[in-house]
Motif scaffolding. Sequence first.
Motif: not given
Length: 275
Positions: A113-124
Motif C-alpha cells: 500500500a505504501d508503494k502504491a501511495q507514493v505513485c499518487t504523490q509524485r508528478s513524474w
Amino acid sequence: MFRNQYDTDVTTWSPTGRLFQVEYAMEAVKQGSAAIGLRSRTHVVLACVNKAQSELSSHQKKIFKVDDHIGVAIAGLTADGRVLSRYMRSEAINHSFTYESPLPVGRLVVHLADKAQVCTQRSWKRPYGVGLLVGGLDESGAHLYYNCPSGNYFEYQAFAIGSRSQAAKTYLERRFESFGDSSREDLIKDAILAVRETLQGETLKSSLCTVSVLGVGEPFHFLDQETIQKVIDTFEKVAEDEEGEAGEGEAEAAAAPAEQGGGGAGDQDVAPMEM
C-alpha cells in the motif's frame, strides 16, 4: 471522461477535492477480468476468470504465487500486477532470509500500500492500474486483503474485483456468514459459483477459470483443470436434479385443479337436465 485541466497530473487537485488520475486507475481495475477471494479460519481460495484477447491467443495469468503462505489475484493492467507481484516476492524472500520466519501477511500488505501511495504523490509517476486480492496464512490465521491503486487497503471475509464483479459480490454477501466455518471443498465450490455469476449467461467451463488454494498444512498451489471440472459437474448435476423435482411438483399441482375442474363441469351438465 476528460476532466479538462485537472487530470493532466496525478498531483493536481480538482476544485471538488478529487485526483482524477487515481480515479482513472481505479476504473482500470473495474475493466479487468474478475478476480475473487474467500477465506475461512484455515484456508484461503483465490479464483479468477480467464479471458483471452482473441480466439487465437492464450489468456493472461491473473493469479501469482508470492510465497508458500501467500498468493495474489489481480484485476486491471496485468503488466502492473506482474511488477507488483515480483516486488511482493522479493519482500517475502528478504524477510525470510533476514528473520528466518515467514513474512506476516498484514506487513506485506502495508508495504504494498505504501508503494502504491507514493505513485499518487509524485508528478513524474502514475498510479498502478491494478487491484490486488492478497490471500495468506500466518500465525494469526487466514487473511484476505484488497489493495487499491489509491494506496488504501481493506481486509475482507470475501471480495470480488474486476468487470461484472457486482454479481459475484451479491452472491458472496448472501453466503459470507458461513465462510468462517466452511471446509476447503465448500470454499472452492463457493469460489467457482461466484465466478459463474460474473459470466452472465456464458457456460462455465474449467478452461474459463483458474483456482488456487492455501491453508493450514497446505502450501499455495493451483487446482488442475480436471479437479475444477469435477466441482462444476457436481453442482450442475444438483441444479438439474432440483429443476427436475420442481418440474414434477408443478405438473402435479397443475393436474390436481384440472381434475377438480372436471368434476365441477360434470355437475353443471347434469343440473340443467334435471331442471
